[in-house]
Design an enzyme around this catalytic site. Structure first.
Site, PDB file in Angstrom:
ATOM      1  N   LEU A  57     -34.141  -9.617   2.426  1.00  0.00           N
ATOM      2  CA  LEU A  57     -35.547  -9.205   2.393  1.00  0.00           C
ATOM      3  C   LEU A  57     -35.888  -8.421   3.660  1.00  0.00           C
ATOM      4  O   LEU A  57     -37.035  -8.387   4.067  1.00  0.00           O
ATOM      5  CB  LEU A  57     -36.463 -10.427   2.250  1.00  0.00           C
ATOM      6  CG  LEU A  57     -36.551 -11.048   0.849  1.00  0.00           C
ATOM      7  CD1 LEU A  57     -37.495 -12.238   0.855  1.00  0.00           C
ATOM      8  CD2 LEU A  57     -37.013 -10.037  -0.205  1.00  0.00           C
ATOM      9  N   ASP A  67       0.862  -1.187   0.000  1.00  0.00           N
ATOM     10  CA  ASP A  67       0.000   0.000   0.000  1.00  0.00           C
ATOM     11  C   ASP A  67       0.896   1.233   0.000  1.00  0.00           C
ATOM     12  O   ASP A  67       1.999   1.208   0.554  1.00  0.00           O
ATOM     13  CB  ASP A  67      -0.910   0.000   1.238  1.00  0.00           C
ATOM     14  CG  ASP A  67      -2.158   0.832   1.022  1.00  0.00           C
ATOM     15  OD1 ASP A  67      -3.260   0.259   0.956  1.00  0.00           O
ATOM     16  OD2 ASP A  67      -2.035   2.078   0.891  1.00  0.00           O
ATOM     17  N   CYS A 115     -20.457  -0.054  -1.562  1.00  0.00           N
ATOM     18  CA  CYS A 115     -20.598  -0.912  -2.748  1.00  0.00           C
ATOM     19  C   CYS A 115     -21.906  -0.727  -3.502  1.00  0.00           C
ATOM     20  O   CYS A 115     -21.909  -0.294  -4.651  1.00  0.00           O
ATOM     21  CB  CYS A 115     -20.429  -2.364  -2.333  1.00  0.00           C
ATOM     22  SG  CYS A 115     -18.913  -2.625  -1.421  1.00  0.00           S
TER      23      CYS A 115
HETATM   24  C1  UGA Z   1     -22.037  -5.865  -0.424  1.00  0.00           C
HETATM   25  C2  UGA Z   1     -22.371  -7.291  -0.908  1.00  0.00           C
HETATM   26  O1  UGA Z   1     -23.302  -7.917  -0.015  1.00  0.00           O
HETATM   27  C3  UGA Z   1     -21.113  -8.155  -0.999  1.00  0.00           C
HETATM   28  O2  UGA Z   1     -21.432  -9.426  -1.544  1.00  0.00           O
HETATM   29  C4  UGA Z   1     -20.096  -7.445  -1.906  1.00  0.00           C
HETATM   30  O3  UGA Z   1     -18.873  -8.156  -1.975  1.00  0.00           O
HETATM   31  C5  UGA Z   1     -19.813  -6.055  -1.362  1.00  0.00           C
HETATM   32  O4  UGA Z   1     -21.041  -5.315  -1.283  1.00  0.00           O
HETATM   33  C6  UGA Z   1     -18.833  -5.368  -2.299  1.00  0.00           C
HETATM   34  O5  UGA Z   1     -19.195  -5.154  -3.461  1.00  0.00           O
HETATM   35  O6  UGA Z   1     -17.674  -5.185  -1.922  1.00  0.00           O
HETATM   36  P1  UGA Z   1     -21.590  -4.718   1.978  1.00  0.00           P
HETATM   37  O7  UGA Z   1     -21.654  -3.409   1.252  1.00  0.00           O
HETATM   38  O8  UGA Z   1     -20.463  -4.968   2.912  1.00  0.00           O
HETATM   39  O9  UGA Z   1     -21.551  -5.950   0.910  1.00  0.00           O
HETATM   40  O10 UGA Z   1     -22.910  -4.854   2.829  1.00  0.00           O
HETATM   41  P2  UGA Z   1     -24.257  -5.693   2.827  1.00  0.00           P
HETATM   42  O11 UGA Z   1     -24.295  -6.557   4.014  1.00  0.00           O
HETATM   43  O12 UGA Z   1     -24.518  -6.324   1.532  1.00  0.00           O
HETATM   44  O13 UGA Z   1     -25.312  -4.509   3.060  1.00  0.00           O
HETATM   45  C7  UGA Z   1     -25.440  -3.445   2.122  1.00  0.00           C
HETATM   46  C8  UGA Z   1     -26.568  -2.530   2.520  1.00  0.00           C
HETATM   47  O14 UGA Z   1     -27.822  -3.167   2.323  1.00  0.00           O
HETATM   48  C9  UGA Z   1     -26.546  -2.099   3.988  1.00  0.00           C
HETATM   49  O15 UGA Z   1     -26.839  -0.724   4.061  1.00  0.00           O
HETATM   50  C10 UGA Z   1     -27.648  -2.912   4.646  1.00  0.00           C
HETATM   51  O16 UGA Z   1     -28.231  -2.270   5.750  1.00  0.00           O
HETATM   52  C11 UGA Z   1     -28.629  -3.015   3.492  1.00  0.00           C
HETATM   53  N1  UGA Z   1     -29.529  -4.193   3.597  1.00  0.00           N
HETATM   54  C12 UGA Z   1     -29.030  -5.448   3.485  1.00  0.00           C
HETATM   55  C13 UGA Z   1     -30.891  -4.000   3.774  1.00  0.00           C
HETATM   56  O17 UGA Z   1     -31.375  -2.838   3.870  1.00  0.00           O
HETATM   57  N2  UGA Z   1     -31.716  -5.093   3.841  1.00  0.00           N
HETATM   58  C14 UGA Z   1     -31.243  -6.362   3.735  1.00  0.00           C
HETATM   59  O18 UGA Z   1     -32.054  -7.304   3.794  1.00  0.00           O
HETATM   60  C15 UGA Z   1     -29.866  -6.553   3.556  1.00  0.00           C
END
Ligand code: UGA
Length: 434
Positions: free
Chosen positions: A248, A30, A258
């Site tokens: 969901l 890095d 992301c």
């Molecule tokens: C997301 C993807 O889930 C990963 O598979 C991917 O590798 C990553 O982006 C990336 O591209 O690097 P992440 O951003 O860490 O991961 O978080 P998530 O757990 O997916 O949640 C994303 C958002 O969706 C959060 O704000 C969460 O609160 C929201 N969410 C998630 C909901 O509102 N409802 C749900 O049922 C699930």
């Protein structure tokens, strides 16, 4: 295998640590000297459960090193994994400047034919572009492998070690085989595709999950007006294997580093090829609405928010992370203060990062009790365990008015019904007023 990982953000660091854990010799590179020094001392620059333990164990075992020296990391290395950030550019497209810089560094420092694995989320065609960029600037051949990452913040180690699938996109069979071999100790199903399909799989997956969230949020909004319960609806839908139970959970919209950027980048790619993709535009529009929904509900309840003390519980975009990128707490704070509310926020780990973005327009409390003291209402913004396990009845006694706007549906109906006096407004479910 001897592997270099370029970039020590979430993806690079988790990948480097996990590859060393399965026995490879990993050097993480890095440009940020302070970060590298911290890592050398076994301190993770990000809050990620389980990461620090693996980091120290593998450094002690001599399999994991950190450096700012390109020569040390990139020469005499058979595999270079690129995991630099591809943030959102001004026009919505992915900004590839860190990746281009990485490619230039690689072209200067490699001293043999090398396999270049692109883990960063990149638009379709980027692997071809990077290959040309490197080979135009040096006399070695590079074999490109698109290997997108699907780990989530907060469960990065688990998601890497026990991934659902590994995507290996390459036009070069030998390179694909080598990367397959690199991951073999993980015993995760591997899908081999072309580089372009692999690049598309990443965007298509993230955009699908974001759309799933916007869909359930829209169903939640409909549930609220017709008197249905979105959690029951999601449970009933999710049992259908074709739909699936995950993602969901209705709430206040998706955030993080992301989904927001990747949905926009995919829309940008579609536009560049003359494809309209209205579904993605709606996914974004629904999410923008959802992110301010709690303020709309508070305005409806109070008529106006001037002088109201609002406690905001949770600041991070989701639990188990201190990441504030695109967190719903940002538009919520802006809207609340615009309407003249006095906001006091609490988050178990993200307050420091939040202050850098939201600034001093809101106050930061050191505990839930401090945040809710004499509050006119509480907004539940992030579903941290600490917040889910609040003694609600006890919390209400500290407030001026017993009003909760729950953006994450954290509390079971029985808990709320056991309170002596409460106004509880969840998402996509009937309000409970006692
Ligand atoms: C997301 C993807 O889930 C990963 O598979 C991917 O590798 C990553 O982006 C990336 O591209 O690097 P992440 O951003 O860490 O991961 O978080 P998530 O757990 O997916 O949640 C994303 C958002 O969706 C959060 O704000 C969460 O609160 C929201 N969410 C998630 C909901 O509102 N409802 C749900 O049922 C699930």
């Amino acid at each position: 295998m001897k592997i270099a990982v370029l970039g020590t953000g979430y993806v690079g660091l988790s990948t480097g640590v996990c590859l060393s854990q399965i026995g490879h010799q990993v050097t993480c590179l890095d440009i940020n000297e302070q970060k590298i020094n911290q890592l050398r001392n076994g301190i993770s620059p990000i809050y990620e459960p389980g990461l620090e333990e693996l980091l120290t164990a593998n450094m002690e075992a001599g399999r994991l090193r950190f450096t700012t020296s390109q020569t040390e990391a990139l020469t005499q290395t058979e595999i270079i994994i690129v995991a630099v950030g591809t943030p959102q550019g001004e026009d919505g497209a992915a900004d590839l400047s860190f990746l281009v810089q990485a490619a230039k560094d690689i072209s200067i420092f490699i001293n043999q034919d090398t396999i270049i694995v692109i883990k960063s989320t990149v638009p379709v065609g980027t692997n071809d572009f990077i290959k040309k960029l490197i080979e135009d600037h040096c006399c070695f051949k590079v074999k490109m492998v698109s290997n997108p990452e699907f780990l989530r913040q907060g469960s990065a180690i688990e998601d890497t070690m026990k991934a659902d699938r590994i995507i290996i996109g390459s036009e070069n069979e030998e390179a694909a085989r080598k990367i397959h071999e690199m991951y073999r100790p993980l015993h995760v199903p591997v899908i081999v595709t072309s580089t372009k399909s692999a690049e598309m799989i990443k965007y298509a997956s993230n955009a699908f999950l974001a759309t799933k969230i916007s869909y359930i949020n829209e169903i939640a909004n409909l549930c609220e007006v017709v008197g249905a319960d979105v959690q029951d609806v999601a449970r009933g839908m999710g049992k259908d294997k074709r739909i699936g139970e995950a993602f969901l959970n209705a709430g206040i919209g998706y955030g993080g580093s992301c989904f927001p950027k990747d949905v926009k980048a995919l829309l940008h790619t579609a536009g560049a090829y003359g494809v309209k993709f209205p579904l993605l535009k709606e996914t974004i529009a629904i999410n923008d609405y959802q992110r301010e929904l709690l303020v709309l509900k508070a305005l409806k309840r109070f008529g106006g928010l001037k002088g109201k003390k609002i406690a905001m519980l949770g600041l991070a975009f989701k639990p188990e992370t201190d990441d504030m990128r695109e967190a719903p707490s940002i538009p919520l704070s802006a809207a609340l203060t615009k309407y003249g509310a006095e906001v006091v926020a609490y988050d178990p780990v993200a307050s420091e990062n939040a202050r850098k973005i939201i600034g001093d327009s809101i106050k930061y409390a050191g505990s839930i009790a401090e945040a809710v003291d004499e509050a006119d209402a509480v907004l539940i913004v992030t579903e941290w365990n600490e917040i889910k396990s609040i003694d609600v009845a006890e919390m209400l006694t500290k407030m001026k008015e017993p009003i909760i706007f729950d953006g994450r549906n954290c509390f079971p109906e029985e808990t709320i019904r056991a309170c002596r006096s409460v106004e509880y407004y969840p998402i996509g479910k009937p309000a409970i007023i006692i």
